[in-house]
Design an enzyme around this catalytic site. Sequence first.
Site, mmCIF file in Angstrom:
data_model
loop_
_atom_site.group_PDB
_atom_site.id
_atom_site.type_symbol
_atom_site.label_atom_id
_atom_site.label_comp_id
_atom_site.label_asym_id
_atom_site.label_seq_id
_atom_site.Cartn_x
_atom_site.Cartn_y
_atom_site.Cartn_z
ATOM 1 N N HIS A 183 63.981 -87.096 115.621
ATOM 2 C CA HIS A 183 65.398 -87.104 115.248
ATOM 3 C C HIS A 183 65.957 -88.519 115.077
ATOM 4 C CE1 HIS A 183 69.428 -84.964 115.266
ATOM 5 N NE2 HIS A 183 68.646 -84.080 114.688
ATOM 6 N N HIS A 283 64.111 -79.620 104.273
ATOM 7 C CA HIS A 283 64.993 -79.608 105.444
ATOM 8 C C HIS A 283 66.104 -78.604 105.198
ATOM 9 C CE1 HIS A 283 68.486 -81.413 107.705
ATOM 10 N NE2 HIS A 283 67.556 -81.581 108.632
#
Length: 387
Positions: A183, A283
């Site tokens: 992340h 994504h």
Amino acid sequence: MAKIKTIEYFRVLPRWLFVKVTSEDGLYGWGESTLEGHTEAIEGSLNELIGRFIGYEADDIEHIWQVAWRLGFYRGGAVFMSAISGIDIALWDLKGRKLGVPVYSLLGGKLRDKVAVYSWIGGDRPSDVSIQAKQRKAQGFNCIKMNATEDLGWLDSPSKLQASVDRLKAVKEAGLDAGLDFHGRVHKPMAKQLAKLLEPHQPLFIEEPLLSEHPEAIKHFSQQTTIPIALGERLYNRWDVKPFLESSCIDILQPDVSHCGGISEIRRIAAMCEAYDVGLAPHCPLGPIAFAASLQIAVSSPNFVIQEMSLGIHYNKMTPPGAGTFDLCSYLKNPSVFDVSEGFVKCPTGTGIGIEVDEEMIRKVSKDCRAWRCLEFFGPGGEVREW
């Protein structure tokens, strides 16, 4: 095909921004411009684009894209590209509906009959992953993704990394593959330690092991691990992607159809990736329109590997008190189109992007809907930490 009559946008729970384009002959298409935590900024950019494109031929998708990209002089970036994305997706949906075919038929046809998908477990401070992994297995998933760590300091105690290894082992013991999302919250001093600890346990991939603004560090990092490296949600067009392909530092690209310029641009990015032997894993921790658009790309791209799916993701539960829970299928009239079986979602067969949304519900929820805010993490000294 008729000219564009109206372009509307709708802020809806839990954190999505839908776009509707209607042509003068009454046909319409739906898109999604969600950029998590920046809804008002996208709305402002959409207002500018709406003023420009009313009256353009709805059929001229590429012309509209090029006008938006080139004739505004300033280009690129998360906000501008997300605004373009919603309009672009809606125009492809409209064209498919007009011609009575799925969007993938307009992209050369489908290459597969079903699409591999993964879901999320664990949340932003991952815990209870063994139980959640078993639940996902029961729902039909073969693969999940979870955050690799909690928020970390630039240089933190090595003892904090072992928990990530233990969580990966627990998920694999439940019979699932797992991608681990760093992340961008794991900085260089910690990332290379963590990758070395994870390597014997074979995660499916590690995502954003370092922030995308450090291409030189990612290239160096890629030479230190055998784990496939994935990134791309914070790359917003093919020019952003190009240096990562040229340096051979990634194995999987994860462009987001709602961030990177819509269907028009993600299909070009997919073709670029194929030329560099890089897999495509779009994504999409977002809404149903973005997911439906991603499926159109998934079934028509030879280098597609797996698709992210926001069903049950922790972010979908972060609605204001009393607002209730809104999940991936809440706004769909045909939710079975996203059913998961043995790790796959079937190739959609409907026209356009293949879904029918409940417009009445969308308009109702959009009234007085508050914008979603990004989470904020701070260290023990009050310093900002990456989310």
